[in-house]
Write an enzyme that holds these catalytic residues in place. Structure first.
Site, short mmCIF file in Angstrom:
data_model
loop_
_atom_site.label_atom_id
_atom_site.label_comp_id
_atom_site.label_asym_id
_atom_site.label_seq_id
_atom_site.Cartn_x
_atom_site.Cartn_y
_atom_site.Cartn_z
CE LYS A 1 86.32 127.69 103.03
NZ LYS A 1 86.16 129.03 102.17
CB THR B 1 89.08 127.56 99.77
OG1 THR B 1 87.80 128.62 99.62
CG2 THR B 1 90.32 127.69 99.00
CG HIS C 1 113.77 130.33 132.95
ND1 HIS C 1 115.04 129.39 132.72
CD2 HIS C 1 113.77 131.15 131.79
CE1 HIS C 1 115.50 129.69 131.58
NE2 HIS C 1 114.78 130.65 131.06
O1 LIG Z 1 118.13 123.24 130.62
C1 LIG Z 1 118.75 124.66 130.20
N1 LIG Z 1 119.26 124.71 129.15
C2 LIG Z 1 119.81 125.83 128.78
O2 LIG Z 1 120.24 126.01 127.63
C3 LIG Z 1 119.90 127.05 129.74
N2 LIG Z 1 120.32 128.18 129.60
C4 LIG Z 1 119.85 128.92 130.84
O3 LIG Z 1 120.22 130.10 131.21
N3 LIG Z 1 119.48 128.01 131.74
C5 LIG Z 1 119.19 126.59 130.88
N4 LIG Z 1 118.56 125.44 131.18
#
Ligand SMILES: O=c1[nH]c(=O)c2[nH]c(=O)[nH]c2[nH]1
Length: 317
Positions: free
Chosen positions: A32, A82, A266
């Site tokens: 479960k 279960t 990013h």
């Molecule tokens: O720390 C990073 N690793 C990566 O593999 C990578 N690839 C990327 O485009 N930027 C980054 N930054």
């Protein structure tokens, strides 16, 4: 829908091909999932004004062993329902949870000791963390940010405990760069020695023993990971994950292996030249996708591996 008990023993071959291929059961586990248990522990001495403690876990219980006949014959003589597994989780919580790891170890030992054909299994928990509102006795807020995780895998007498967390988002606004990568005709990324590094930490680590102070070690590992992320210069997220892993394994003799699965959240420098402004690392566009996805497993050299214990833990390499 309700279960009805009807005799369907005459329907054994209905719907099955006349000449079935020869097949065999090669793996199974069942139980479960999603048992959401919340336990309140009251400080007994203080009656109605008691100080409460809250434990909040979503538990999965899955059994392994001799369940061949259930699959091949429809014979449920070995199938610990279960529903029974769910009830056991809640009944055990009545006695106490303690740490997620200890709770799962108790469950695993119960099922394997109670039913001779249950030779092992997998018990997992995700714990929501609550904190007191202004040190209040019985009012809490969801503290997070991370969710604590635990997995116990039992195979005969071998017990493997894997702890971890996910959802701990961290960011450093400098002391991070990314240079030296290969360039081809598809490469547009500019090298930088000063960028934002941000990620949502997801990690799991494997203990080499069950004799662990699980809460204290959890707190220590979390602290080590955060301190290592903050310290020094990161040449890539890969570099930082390795350093965090190395620090954890160095500081904790009971941990032999640690995995990370981390997005690279990013932050791209905004191009403000369209309105004549420069942008010396001031304004960033925080892009949510696509994102880099960086995963690594780091183990203590020479330590025995435990590949089987990781099976079923999704999202890590
Ligand atoms: O720390 C990073 N690793 C990566 O593999 C990578 N690839 C990327 O485009 N930027 C980054 N930054």
């Amino acid at each position: 829908m309700t279960d009805t008990v009807t005799d369907r023993t005459d329907s054994g071959t209905a719907g099955r091909p006349a000449a079935a291929a020869e097949v065999e059961l090669t793996a199974n586990q069942y139980g479960k999932a999603g048992n959401h248990v919340v336990r309140i522990t009251r400080d007994a001495d203080r009656g109605a004004g008691a100080r409460h403690r809250i434990e909040d876990l979503v538990v999965t219980s899955q059994l392994r062993g001799d369940f061949e006949a259930a699959h091949t014959e429809g014979d449920n003589a070995h199938v610990v329902a279960t529903d029974t597994q769910k009830n056991t989780v809640f009944a055990f919580a009545r006695e106490g949870i303690d740490t997620p790891e200890q709770f799962l170890l108790r469950l695993g030992r119960h099922f394997t000791e109670s039913f001779g054909w249950v030779t092992g299994g997998r018990w997992a928990a995700e714990q929501t963390l609550w904190a007191r509102i202004n040190d209040h006795d019985h009012a809490f807020y969801k503290a997070g940010p991370e969710t604590r995780t635990a997995v116990v895998v039992k195979d005969g007498d071998t017990e493997t405990v894997i702890a971890g967390f996910h959802g701990l988002t961290v960011l450093k606004s400098t002391e991070s760069g990314f240079v030296g990568y290969p360039r081809d005709r598809y490469t547009t990324l500019a090298e930088t020695t000063d960028r934002i590094l941000a990620t949502d930490l997801a990690t799991r680590w494997r203990y080499n023993t069950t004799e662990v102070d699980y809460d204290a070690t959890y707190a220590a590992v979390r602290e080590t990971i955060l301190a290592t992320f903050a310290a020094g210069y990161s040449k890539a997220l890969q570099h930082t994950l390795f350093q965090m892993a190395e620090s954890v394994i160095t500081a904790n003799p009971t941990i032999d292996e640690i995995k990370f699965s981390c997005p690279n959240n990013h932050h791209f420098l905004s191009d403000l030249s369209f309105c004549g402004l420069d942008n010396p690392n001031v304004v960033y566009h925080a892009a949510d996708r696509p994102y880099g996805l960086i995963e690594a497993t780091i183990a203590r050299k020479g330590a025995p591996s435990a590949e089987a214990a990781w099976v079923g833990i999704a999202g890590f390499c």
